[in-house]
Design an enzyme around this catalytic site. Structure first.
Site, mmCIF file in Angstrom:
data_model
loop_
_atom_site.group_PDB
_atom_site.id
_atom_site.type_symbol
_atom_site.label_atom_id
_atom_site.label_comp_id
_atom_site.label_asym_id
_atom_site.label_seq_id
_atom_site.Cartn_x
_atom_site.Cartn_y
_atom_site.Cartn_z
ATOM 1 N N CYS A 178 11.245 -62.428 -50.988
ATOM 2 C CA CYS A 178 12.420 -63.308 -49.731
ATOM 3 C C CYS A 178 13.476 -62.257 -49.746
ATOM 4 O O CYS A 178 14.045 -62.033 -48.269
ATOM 5 C CB CYS A 178 12.456 -65.114 -50.279
ATOM 6 S SG CYS A 178 13.824 -66.637 -48.983
ATOM 7 N N CYS A 179 14.225 -62.274 -50.462
ATOM 8 C CA CYS A 179 15.568 -61.433 -50.588
ATOM 9 C C CYS A 179 15.108 -60.174 -49.679
ATOM 10 O O CYS A 179 15.599 -59.932 -48.970
ATOM 11 C CB CYS A 179 15.840 -61.485 -52.048
ATOM 12 S SG CYS A 179 17.004 -62.600 -52.384
ATOM 13 N N CYS B 236 19.598 -70.872 -52.789
ATOM 14 C CA CYS B 236 19.933 -70.423 -54.335
ATOM 15 C C CYS B 236 21.057 -69.780 -54.864
ATOM 16 O O CYS B 236 21.728 -69.104 -55.619
ATOM 17 C CB CYS B 236 19.151 -68.476 -53.749
ATOM 18 S SG CYS B 236 17.938 -68.553 -52.849
ATOM 19 N N CYS C 242 20.003 -59.402 -55.353
ATOM 20 C CA CYS C 242 19.318 -60.376 -54.120
ATOM 21 C C CYS C 242 18.485 -58.589 -53.846
ATOM 22 O O CYS C 242 16.994 -58.689 -53.420
ATOM 23 C CB CYS C 242 19.916 -60.530 -53.346
ATOM 24 S SG CYS C 242 21.177 -59.304 -52.480
ATOM 25 N N CYS D 282 22.748 -67.632 -50.130
ATOM 26 C CA CYS D 282 22.607 -68.214 -49.688
ATOM 27 C C CYS D 282 22.430 -69.388 -50.244
ATOM 28 O O CYS D 282 21.969 -69.995 -50.860
ATOM 29 C CB CYS D 282 20.559 -68.522 -49.326
ATOM 30 S SG CYS D 282 19.974 -66.549 -48.112
HETATM 31 S S1 SF4 Z 1 19.082 -65.405 -52.345
HETATM 32 FE FE1 SF4 Z 1 16.757 -66.849 -52.172
HETATM 33 S S2 SF4 Z 1 16.919 -67.898 -49.822
HETATM 34 FE FE2 SF4 Z 1 18.618 -65.893 -49.826
HETATM 35 S S3 SF4 Z 1 17.363 -64.184 -48.684
HETATM 36 FE FE3 SF4 Z 1 16.695 -64.254 -51.080
HETATM 37 S S4 SF4 Z 1 15.519 -66.175 -51.907
HETATM 38 FE FE4 SF4 Z 1 15.645 -66.076 -50.067
#
Ligand code: SF4
Length: 248
Positions: free
Chosen positions: A128-129, A212, A235, A209
């Site tokens: 996701c990151c 998180c 991240c 985010c």
């Molecule tokens: S901090 Fe969490 S929601 Fe944001 S990009 Fe990374 S995994 Fe995704």
């Protein structure tokens, strides 16, 4: 795209050598005195700031704005941020007179393909990151030779030994606050009359985010609320240091 994983080793060696020369050139300098020769001379027109507009971001942005408020400021909007952070971005932009704040986002084709339900953070936070932060960040820095980051050593873990100047993929990376303490950051907020991120009053000490980031209890590490319960501390924007030298 600039990417150290594919960067030719001789190109990376050149970045490494430049970072080493610069570390020697600015040794002993601090704050605005450190940033000015790098922003206005060495990398004029070729340097950007990357900011999350998080809880401590105002200090670095104030220093940068004092040197040159027209410098590009990159803000990665992952699509998962708190609304308060976007409003704080706008507040600080106006307060500091920043004229080139660039909000960059993940490509919808990439998020639709990899994160169709918006819950990839739950299944695979690193993936996701990568699509929501790292790729937009790398695209935004294409064409620049250097970037400025607000990381500090007192955040601990992988940040405990960061140098002020380092080589990072195809860029020279500058960490002007590397050796600043938490107390000095707070003093700078007071001295400059900088507004706090609105979520600080609600117990957030480090903010990324929404899914998180969690509140932190008094006495806990400042970044302990990030990816709480997961074996993850960064991240991916910040790679392990390829440190060439430190001017601490
Ligand atoms: S901090 Fe969490 S929601 Fe944001 S990009 Fe990374 S995994 Fe995704």
């Amino acid at each position: 795209m600039v990417d150290g994983t594919s960067l030719h080793s001789s190109a990376f060696d050149a970045v490494l050598a430049r970072a080493g020369r610069l570390a020697a050139r600015v040794a002993g300098l601090d704050g605005v005195a450190l940033l000015a020769p790098l922003m206005l001379e060495e990398f004029a027109g070729r340097i950007a700031v990357v900011s999350s507009f998080g809880t401590e971001a105002a200090v670095m942005l104030a220093l940068v704005a004092e040197v040159d408020p027209t410098v590009p400021v990159i803000f990665v909007d992952t699509g998962k941020l708190f609304g308060e952070t976007r409003r704080y971005r706008d507040q600080l932009t106006a307060r500091l007179g920043l004229t080139d704040v660039r909000t960059v986002k993940p490509l919808s084709a990439e998020t639709e393909a990899a994160d169709h339900d918006g819950l990839l953070f739950h299944r695979d936070a690193d993936a996701c990151c990568y699509i929501r932060k790292v790729l937009p960040f790398e695209r935004s820095l294409a064409g620049f030779d250097a970037w400025i980051s607000g990381r500090k050593r007192f955040h601990g873990a992988g940040r405990a030994g960061i140098p002020v100047i380092e080589a990072d993929r195809g860029w020279v990376k500058i960490n002007p606050l590397a050796d600043w303490s938490r107390a000095r950051i707070l003093q700078e907020f007071d001295g400059r009359g900088l507004p706090p991120h609105p979520l600080v009053a609600e117990g957030f000490l480090s903010i990324g985010c929404m899914p998180c980031s969690s509140r932190v209890a008094p006495g806990e590490d400042i970044r302990s609320g990030r990816w709480a319960g997961k074996d993850k501390a960064e991240c991916g924007i910040h790679r392990p240091a390829n440190a060439v030298s430190s001017i601490a």
